[in-house]
Design an enzyme around this catalytic site. Structure first.
Site, PDB file in Angstrom:
ATOM      1  N   HIS A 236     -14.970   9.818  25.205  1.00 22.81           N
ATOM      2  CA  HIS A 236     -14.589   8.874  24.223  1.00 22.81           C
ATOM      3  C   HIS A 236     -14.805   7.469  25.240  1.00 22.81           C
ATOM      4  O   HIS A 236     -14.083   7.614  26.400  1.00 22.81           O
ATOM      5  CB  HIS A 236     -13.093   9.075  23.734  1.00 22.81           C
ATOM      6  CG  HIS A 236     -12.996   8.114  22.776  1.00 22.81           C
ATOM      7  ND1 HIS A 236     -12.739   6.711  22.812  1.00 22.81           N
ATOM      8  CD2 HIS A 236     -12.963   8.278  21.263  1.00 22.81           C
ATOM      9  CE1 HIS A 236     -12.598   6.038  21.465  1.00 22.81           C
ATOM     10  NE2 HIS A 236     -12.473   7.134  20.600  1.00 22.81           N
ATOM     11  N   ARG A 258     -13.210  -0.929  18.830  1.00 25.57           N
ATOM     12  CA  ARG A 258     -14.422  -1.575  19.049  1.00 25.57           C
ATOM     13  C   ARG A 258     -15.335  -1.955  17.495  1.00 25.57           C
ATOM     14  O   ARG A 258     -15.978  -2.943  17.717  1.00 25.57           O
ATOM     15  CB  ARG A 258     -15.426  -0.676  20.001  1.00 25.57           C
ATOM     16  CG  ARG A 258     -14.789  -0.550  21.215  1.00 25.57           C
ATOM     17  CD  ARG A 258     -15.721   0.422  22.113  1.00 25.57           C
ATOM     18  NE  ARG A 258     -15.281   1.890  21.648  1.00 25.57           N
ATOM     19  CZ  ARG A 258     -16.406   2.555  21.172  1.00 25.57           C
ATOM     20  NH1 ARG A 258     -17.610   2.323  21.022  1.00 25.57           N
ATOM     21  NH2 ARG A 258     -15.939   3.970  20.931  1.00 25.57           N
TER      22      ARG A 258
END
Lengths: 570, 242, 182
Positions: A236, A258
């Protein structure tokens, strides 16, 4: 040794295990169903830790086919397409079940319907969620339903071996350590679900809960089952970097940050993802993680050796409102996510690989079923954010249905192979009689550093060969080390030892698979073989344990539903 | 408390059967650790068989709660620097639950109460085809959301003196969940659940002392949830409902 | 009536009786402060108004205190857990009020006794005792109003803090007022 019997035995109490228990009980109300877990029911495991959400094609204009193609493309064309199709096809019904039967209350859009947020690598906004702590809502509601039913619980029970009968024809039961007393418990069952979750905690930075140690995969290997795609470990991109010496380091800051427009910056404050991918910070996890490591290796790191995540340009008030859980988590570390910069580093997150299984949950060993992160093939080389909790709840439920049906045909209880049982018990007891618990933490740190440096995001044949020798050494050293206390009752050092043994075995499987795939796909990147190779002629790796030796093979991927060339027509 | 200092940690050690004994450990501080980091360091370096629980390590699972300086807290999100006094830290298992060993407890009684209070969603018969339309800003949604984020860590129940004294009392977490379900327009029973928890030994056992709310690590207000249940139960009783 | 409904309504009855009692006692305390206890007892030919008023107050006290004691008995095994300020002051008042009411009635009936009683009441020690009783009543009453606000109006935590500050100030006043009345 305590002996118990149950018609259906479920290992693990995450989304897969609990969903399987509910479906098994619904499908076979007269059957005895038992959930065994090495911690507390519903508290161990990673479904609870899901932040982002649940991918489901229910929006106007979206389709199961689009979800499928995103999943296959994201998976680098090595998914088992029948499994991936099962995932996307079942997702809408499963989300309705979660809402209407289980009681999850997902967030709503202005029209009152499910709110769907944008997630990386997807052609459509299809991630259903409850704030930024979706997993807590899912697992909390599931556990509640299990508590309300006649389902037996074996908490603090660590499974140590899947035991077939003497003929090896089918699974007979599972050997446990009752962690509270330290005694062995043998549970015979007519159907067993392996749903312990994966959890690549053998890497220095990792996101899963700290008690995860690939126990299910290790037990499957020892039972002779094939594991596929083990080289595919997802990192991740935004693991929290809170400094050494705290367990908070590595824990994930969710993808939606994001998705909402967060930026990744070098130590010097420069945005770098735009140079690499048009989607910038919304590119898939593999691409971002790789680029981040390249930036770090190029010397553009932050003081702690990571990179910066910046959200402030979206407006601190909005960040605080939309990502309350993440803002609070950072605040507890003294960091200001909404208005400042937070140091992040790619963190080992999810194992796409696992036990080879069929869409109905069955495995090569009759009587053994598998679901969730213990399995391989659904996500191919890279899992899309939001497909993980979908996987565990969907295939867990399906396995529950299958096991309920299986009881109708299966024979009665079998007697486990006595030799295998004694072997497993002897292996587990060995460390209790040896000293050296103080070295366990050092061994774990060295394993974490080795896997991070040599079998991590950027891999080379030379590093892998180095790691092979080093892993063998670590294994030998562990075999000389003990738990430092002969008391078996709730002894964390003993379980640390057993965790490490499993982590080293599964690390060896990852390494062998990484050596076997001489090309780069999805999460697996070989600097010495950077090309993905011919997509139409894709293969997947399969690792087995024979005796003490791991063997690997490349097997062709069958593109049963869509071929790479057809991709352009979408 | 800063890096380089040595802290003395007193842990109440003992199992279900033995009387607990306080044991001192001296631990050097590196960085800005959490209480869980400290316990981990003690287990790794000094007491390999020290019993303690943790799982997610980041405030999502609620396994690691214990008494820190006499007050129930998550240890994974509590920094030592904020709670240690004069270089000392006192740790004990959560009260009101059977001790497995040292700092680890069996949480089954906590969830048994949760289940007994009806703390689980009950689906409507209408089936699966459609999802309820609930606008985000509607009162229905806001009321259901107010108390929904409980993770079941048991801190509130440990803080509540009444829950510790009255075995049949569901406790703040279970009642908080029931309040959420009473407000959940999708739940088949909704307000009908009130009768299940309003009897003797039920929600009116709460004295509104507010210890649950003061200790909730999620910032929830179980005390207010229980007050909501009380008010709703009174209105229901005045309407002649059971 | 179902047991649950009975339980809920009894709880409500205790709270409502408390609320009304608070009003009645406020009037009573004002009376004591403005005309004095001796005048209250000796009030000649005051019609039926005041006797009715005091009968009501005593009735409310019986309901409120009776249900309170009933609750305490039901939760007797709670031990120390239940010893909130509210309950401690309540127990003290349950002990005091019957004595106070009996003596007051006796004084009304028998003026000779009243003279003796008010001699004792003038002793400094008894003045201190009076102040303590006023503090108990005001403290118990304000605590009760606070709980009613929390449970009935769903006050939030910020309001709770304010309520405590107000309660503290009024407690101080409760002690100061009888002291000033001497």
């Amino acid at each position: 040794m305590i002996r118990l019997e149950t018609d259906i035995l479920i290992l693990g109490s995450g989304g897969a295990g609990l969903f399987a228990a509910l479906h098994a009980k619904a499908g076979a109300p007269e059957a005895s169903v038992t959930v065994a877990v090495k911690g507390l029911l519903g508290k161990s495991g990673c479904t609870r830790m899901v932040q982002g959400g649940y991918n489901v094609a229910v929006g106007p204009g979206d389709s199961v086919e689009r979800h499928f193609l995103d999943t296959i493309e994201g998976g680098g064309w090595i998914n088992d397409q029948d499994l991936a199709w099962k995932l996307v096809e079942t997702a809408p019904a499963r989300v309705r079940e979660l809402e209407n039967q289980i009681g999850c209350f997902f967030d709503r859009g202005p029209d009152g319907g499910l709110h769907r947020k944008a997630f990386a690598g997807q052609s459509f906004d299809r991630t259903v969620h409850k704030g930024d702590l979706t997993g807590i809502e899912i697992i909390g509601r599931l556990a509640e339903q299990v508590w309300a039913r006649d389902i037996r619980r074996l908490e603090d029970h660590r499974a140590i071996a899947l035991l077939p009968d003497a003929a090896g024809a089918a699974l007979a039961g599972v050997l446990f350590i009752d962690m509270r007393s330290g005694d062995f418990t043998l549970v015979r069952a007519r159907a067993v679900l392996l749903a312990t979750g994966g959890g690549p905690t053998m890497y220095r930075y990792h996101t899963p809960s700290g008690d995860k140690s690939c126990d299910g995969m290790a037990m499957a290997l020892r039972a002779g089952l094939p594991l596929r795609d083990m080289e595919m470990v997802q990192f991740h991109p935004t693991g929290l970097l809170a400094g050494p010496g705290t367990r908070m380091t590595g824990t994930v800051l969710e993808e939606g940050l994001r998705g909402a427009g967060g930026w990744l910056l070098t130590g010097g404050g420069e945005r770098f993802m735009l140079r690499v991918d048009d989607r910038a910070e919304r590119a898939t996890r593999d691409i971002i993680s790789r680029t981040m490591i390249e930036e770090i290796r190029a010397g553009r790191a932050t003081p702690h050796g990571g990179l910066y995540l910046k959200m402030a340009h979206l407006g601190p008030a909005r960040v605080r409102a939309e990502f309350k859980g993440m803002v609070e988590r950072c605040a507890d570390c003294g960091l200001d996510l909404a208005g400042g910069l937070v140091e992040v580093i790619p963190s080992a997150h999810y194992m796409m690989g696992g036990v080879v299984f069929a869409p109905d949950g069955s495995t090569a060993l009759p009587g053994l079923f598998a679901a969730g992160e213990d399995t391989g093939g659904v996500h191919g080389a890279n899992r899309l954010g939001g497909n993980g909790v979908a996987d565990s709840t969907i295939f867990g439920g399906i396995a529950g249905d299958t096991m309920a049906a299986w009881l109708r045909d299966a024979s009665g209880f079998r007697e486990p192979d006595r030799d295998l049982l004694d072997q497993a018990a002897g292996r587990a007891l060995a460390p209790l009689h040896r000293n050296g618990a103080g070295r366990l933490a050092d061994l774990r740190d060295r394993l974490a550093t080795l896997m991070w440096d040599k079998v991590g995001i950027l891999r080379t044949g030379r590093d892998l060969a180095d790691a092979e020798a080093a892993l063998a050494d670590l294994g030998a050293e562990l075999a000389e080390t003990g738990a430092g206390s002969a008391s078996p009752a709730y002894n964390p050092a003993w379980h640390d030892w057993l965790n490490l043994e499993n982590l080293i075995l599964v690390s060896r499987a990852i390494l062998l698979a990484a050596q076997t795939r001489q090309g780069s796909r999805g999460a697996h990147y070989r600097c010495d073989f950077p090309e993905p190779g011919d997509l139409a002629a894709s293969s997947y790796t399969e690792v087995r344990l024979q005796g003490e030796v791991l063997t690997a093979a490349n097997r062709p991927v069958r593109h049963t539903r869509v071929r790479p060339a057809q991709e352009t027509g979408r | 408390m800063t890096a380089g200092e040595v802290i003395t940690v007193t842990i109440r050690r003992g199992g279900e059967h033995g009387a607990p004994v306080p044991v001192d450990f001296r631990v050097p501080i590196t960085g800005d650790p959490t209480v869980l980091d400290l316990v981990t360091a003690i287990q790794r370096d000094q007491a390999p068989d020290l019993g303690y629980r943790f799982s997610c390590r980041v405030g999502m699972c609620g396994s690691c709660a214990m008494l820190v300086q006499g007050r129930p807290r998550w240890t994974c999100r509590t920094r030592v620097s904020l709670v240690a006094r004069r270089g000392r830290l006192d740790l004990a298992p959560l009260p009101g639950l059977p001790v497995v060993k040292d700092l680890a407890v069996d949480m089954a009684p906590f969830f048994e109460k949760w289940a007994a209070a009806g703390g689980g969603f009950r689906p409507c018969e209408s089936g699966d085809a459609v999802l309820a339309l609930v606008a985000p800003e509607s009162p229905a949604r806001r009321n259901a959301d107010a108390a929904i984020e409980c993770i079941g860590c048991g801190v509130c129940a440990a803080a509540c003196r009444v829950a510790g004294a009255e075995p049949g009392y569901p406790g703040p977490a279970a009642l908080n969940r029931v309040w959420t379900l009473v407000n959940d327009v999708r739940d088949a029973d909704g307000p009908r659940r009130l009768a299940e928890v309003a009897g003797p030994g039920g929600l009116f056992t709460c004295h509104s002392q507010g210890a649950c709310t003061a200790c909730c690590p999620k910032g929830l207000d179980p005390s207010r949830s229980i007050a909501g249940l009380k008010r709703a139960a009174v209105l229901a009783a005045l309407r002649g409902e059971p | 009536m179902t047991p649950v409904r009975r339980h809920v309504l009894l709880w409500l009855g205790q709270r409502l009786a408390g609320l009304l009692l608070a009003g009645g006692l406020a009037i009573h305390l004002f009376q004591v402060w403005s005309v004095g206890g001796a005048a209250l007892v000796a009030r000649p030919g005051g019609g039926v108004g005041w006797p009715l008023f005091y009968a009501g107050v005593v009735g409310l006290a019986l309901i409120h205190g009776g249900l309170g004691v009933h609750g305490l008995w039901r939760e007797r095994r709670h031990g120390l857990a239940a010893l909130s300020i509210q309950r401690l002051t309540g127990i003290a008042l349950v002990l005091f009020v019957p004595v106070h009411v009996s003596v007051s009635i006796a004084c009304v009936v028998c003026p000779a006794l009243a003279a003796t009683v008010f001699q004792v009441a003038a002793l400094p020690l008894h003045r201190g005792f009076e102040a303590a009783v006023v503090a108990l009543v005001v403290g118990h009453g304000l605590g009760g109003l606070r709980v009613l606000a929390l449970e009935g109006l769903l006050w939030s935590r910020g309001q709770k803090a304010l309520a405590w500050i107000a309660a503290g100030l009024t407690m101080a006043a409760a002690v100061a007022v009888p002291a000033g009345a001497w």
